[in-house]
Design a protein around this motif. Sequence first.
Motif, PDB file in Angstrom:
ATOM      1  N   VAL A 127       0.664  -1.176  -0.455  1.00 37.60           N
ATOM      2  CA  VAL A 127       0.163  -0.369   0.221  1.00 37.60           C
ATOM      3  C   VAL A 127       1.101   1.305   0.179  1.00 37.60           C
ATOM      4  O   VAL A 127       1.891   0.932   0.836  1.00 37.60           O
ATOM      5  CB  VAL A 127      -0.552   0.129   1.287  1.00 37.60           C
ATOM      6  CG1 VAL A 127      -1.627   1.170   1.552  1.00 37.60           C
ATOM      7  CG2 VAL A 127      -1.459  -1.081   1.200  1.00 37.60           C
ATOM      8  N   PHE A 128       0.664   2.479  -0.683  1.00 37.78           N
ATOM      9  CA  PHE A 128       0.971   3.227  -0.794  1.00 37.78           C
ATOM     10  C   PHE A 128      -0.179   4.421  -0.388  1.00 37.78           C
ATOM     11  O   PHE A 128      -1.055   4.733  -0.787  1.00 37.78           O
ATOM     12  CB  PHE A 128       1.959   3.700  -2.338  1.00 37.78           C
ATOM     13  CG  PHE A 128       2.213   5.424  -2.804  1.00 37.78           C
ATOM     14  CD1 PHE A 128       3.586   6.152  -1.849  1.00 37.78           C
ATOM     15  CD2 PHE A 128       1.507   6.200  -3.176  1.00 37.78           C
ATOM     16  CE1 PHE A 128       3.444   7.239  -2.411  1.00 37.78           C
ATOM     17  CE2 PHE A 128       1.816   7.610  -3.187  1.00 37.78           C
ATOM     18  CZ  PHE A 128       3.135   7.976  -2.679  1.00 37.78           C
ATOM     19  N   SER A 129       0.644   5.619   0.467  1.00 34.13           N
ATOM     20  CA  SER A 129      -0.154   7.350   0.398  1.00 34.13           C
ATOM     21  C   SER A 129       0.967   7.858   1.251  1.00 34.13           C
ATOM     22  O   SER A 129       2.112   8.111   1.607  1.00 34.13           O
ATOM     23  CB  SER A 129      -1.123   6.381   1.704  1.00 34.13           C
ATOM     24  OG  SER A 129      -2.523   7.046   1.898  1.00 34.13           O
ATOM     25  N   PRO A 130       0.316   9.295   0.702  1.00 36.04           N
ATOM     26  CA  PRO A 130       1.102  10.586   0.831  1.00 36.04           C
ATOM     27  C   PRO A 130       0.067  10.790   1.996  1.00 36.04           C
ATOM     28  O   PRO A 130       0.301  11.470   2.779  1.00 36.04           O
ATOM     29  CB  PRO A 130       1.141  10.939  -0.024  1.00 36.04           C
ATOM     30  CG  PRO A 130       0.738  10.929  -1.006  1.00 36.04           C
ATOM     31  CD  PRO A 130      -0.206   9.275  -0.791  1.00 36.04           C
ATOM     32  N   CYS A 131      -0.985  10.104   2.580  1.00 34.99           N
ATOM     33  CA  CYS A 131      -2.142  11.341   3.545  1.00 34.99           C
ATOM     34  C   CYS A 131      -1.389  10.776   4.783  1.00 34.99           C
ATOM     35  O   CYS A 131      -1.571   9.459   4.631  1.00 34.99           O
ATOM     36  CB  CYS A 131      -3.127  10.679   3.015  1.00 34.99           C
ATOM     37  SG  CYS A 131      -4.062  10.489   1.341  1.00 34.99           S
ATOM     38  N   GLN A 132      -2.039  11.912   6.132  1.00 35.93           N
ATOM     39  CA  GLN A 132      -1.625  11.777   7.316  1.00 35.93           C
ATOM     40  C   GLN A 132      -2.731  10.824   7.546  1.00 35.93           C
ATOM     41  O   GLN A 132      -3.961  10.495   7.542  1.00 35.93           O
ATOM     42  CB  GLN A 132      -1.910  13.091   7.890  1.00 35.93           C
ATOM     43  CG  GLN A 132      -0.206  13.427   7.173  1.00 35.93           C
ATOM     44  CD  GLN A 132      -0.458  14.577   8.408  1.00 35.93           C
ATOM     45  OE1 GLN A 132      -1.401  15.003   9.387  1.00 35.93           O
ATOM     46  NE2 GLN A 132       0.833  15.214   8.613  1.00 35.93           N
ATOM     47  N   LEU A 133      -2.123   9.454   8.594  1.00 38.57           N
ATOM     48  CA  LEU A 133      -3.388   9.333   9.148  1.00 38.57           C
ATOM     49  C   LEU A 133      -4.820   9.651   9.795  1.00 38.57           C
ATOM     50  O   LEU A 133      -3.818  10.534  10.902  1.00 38.57           O
ATOM     51  CB  LEU A 133      -2.729   7.905  10.163  1.00 38.57           C
ATOM     52  CG  LEU A 133      -1.488   7.271   9.329  1.00 38.57           C
ATOM     53  CD1 LEU A 133      -1.370   5.771  10.514  1.00 38.57           C
ATOM     54  CD2 LEU A 133      -2.666   6.409   8.436  1.00 38.57           C
ATOM     55  N   TRP A 134      -5.401   9.432  10.463  1.00 36.79           N
ATOM     56  CA  TRP A 134      -6.413  10.440  11.135  1.00 36.79           C
ATOM     57  C   TRP A 134      -5.945  10.028  12.405  1.00 36.79           C
ATOM     58  O   TRP A 134      -5.699   8.794  12.900  1.00 36.79           O
ATOM     59  CB  TRP A 134      -7.873   9.276  10.879  1.00 36.79           C
ATOM     60  CG  TRP A 134      -8.218   9.283   9.531  1.00 36.79           C
ATOM     61  CD1 TRP A 134      -8.366   8.498   8.767  1.00 36.79           C
ATOM     62  CD2 TRP A 134      -9.364  11.014   8.902  1.00 36.79           C
ATOM     63  NE1 TRP A 134      -8.692   8.929   7.460  1.00 36.79           N
ATOM     64  CE2 TRP A 134      -9.537  10.278   7.231  1.00 36.79           C
ATOM     65  CE3 TRP A 134      -9.386  11.217   8.897  1.00 36.79           C
ATOM     66  CZ2 TRP A 134      -9.425  10.875   6.595  1.00 36.79           C
ATOM     67  CZ3 TRP A 134      -9.993  12.479   8.102  1.00 36.79           C
ATOM     68  CH2 TRP A 134     -10.112  12.490   6.697  1.00 36.79           C
ATOM     69  N   PRO A 135      -5.799  11.709  13.017  1.00 36.80           N
ATOM     70  CA  PRO A 135      -5.219  11.492  14.320  1.00 36.80           C
ATOM     71  C   PRO A 135      -6.452  10.647  15.719  1.00 36.80           C
ATOM     72  O   PRO A 135      -6.276   9.713  16.747  1.00 36.80           O
ATOM     73  CB  PRO A 135      -5.740  12.749  15.000  1.00 36.80           C
ATOM     74  CG  PRO A 135      -5.483  13.534  13.371  1.00 36.80           C
ATOM     75  CD  PRO A 135      -5.875  12.653  12.427  1.00 36.80           C
ATOM     76  N   ASP A 136      -8.163  11.018  15.554  1.00 41.39           N
ATOM     77  CA  ASP A 136      -8.724   9.888  16.709  1.00 41.39           C
ATOM     78  C   ASP A 136      -8.507   8.848  16.305  1.00 41.39           C
ATOM     79  O   ASP A 136      -9.546   7.615  16.704  1.00 41.39           O
ATOM     80  CB  ASP A 136     -10.158  10.712  16.560  1.00 41.39           C
ATOM     81  CG  ASP A 136     -10.205  10.706  15.097  1.00 41.39           C
ATOM     82  OD1 ASP A 136      -9.776  10.741  13.825  1.00 41.39           O
ATOM     83  OD2 ASP A 136     -11.754  11.636  14.925  1.00 41.39           O
ATOM     84  N   ASN A 137      -8.491   8.359  14.998  1.00 39.09           N
ATOM     85  CA  ASN A 137      -8.397   6.332  14.439  1.00 39.09           C
ATOM     86  C   ASN A 137      -7.576   6.143  13.602  1.00 39.09           C
ATOM     87  O   ASN A 137      -8.092   6.364  12.270  1.00 39.09           O
ATOM     88  CB  ASN A 137     -10.270   6.691  13.867  1.00 39.09           C
ATOM     89  CG  ASN A 137     -10.577   5.000  13.547  1.00 39.09           C
ATOM     90  OD1 ASN A 137      -9.822   4.166  13.831  1.00 39.09           O
ATOM     91  ND2 ASN A 137     -11.905   4.951  12.751  1.00 39.09           N
TER      92      ASN A 137
END
Length: 207
Positions: A127-137
Amino acid sequence: LAETFKAEFDALDANKQVLMSADSLSYDENSAIVIASGNDEISQSGRILFSDRVLYNQQTGSVTASGDVTLLQPNGEVVFANSIKLSKEMSEGLVKDLRLLIDTHTRFAANSAKLSDGNRTDMKKAVFSPCQLWPDNPEKPPLWQIKALRIVHDQKSQDVAYYDAWLEVFGIPLVYTPYFEHPDPSVKKRSGFLAPTYGSSSNIGFQ
């Protein structure tokens, strides 16, 4: 308190040395294997490896590490894994449960990976992603990501190639392609398709 042992071992190449430190260090003269456990740190040729346990074969120069493995690469990339086996001055090897951090926001994850030539990472079920993870989940799918049966990151050419890939938005598969390629995030300008970026504002929302 455990005494910290430090030792230097000549690698297969006499011009390259391995520096090891750990809470506990033992050496088997018959097999020429060094076993380090507890806060292990091993460095060679600009690469630094941290783990819970390391086996270093002095004859072959191979390194086998397990337990919270972290490998710092000369170019600044960071490899996290459950276990890893390295050779050729820690520039090549096999990785299990890889997580690769390119920069603050860009990450890869894969079931397994092969490191080669010191500049190529071949990942399986990745998996590739440049997006930050959701802080609350953190377990929630990111804004968008690309899943593929195989992802190859070539640091020398600065390319990322995907084989049998799906583009997902909010965890929903939208587009499939048998092959797809784009420059890695370190590339700021190049002709062709660049990896998209995202943002938000009060005026126009997500962009």
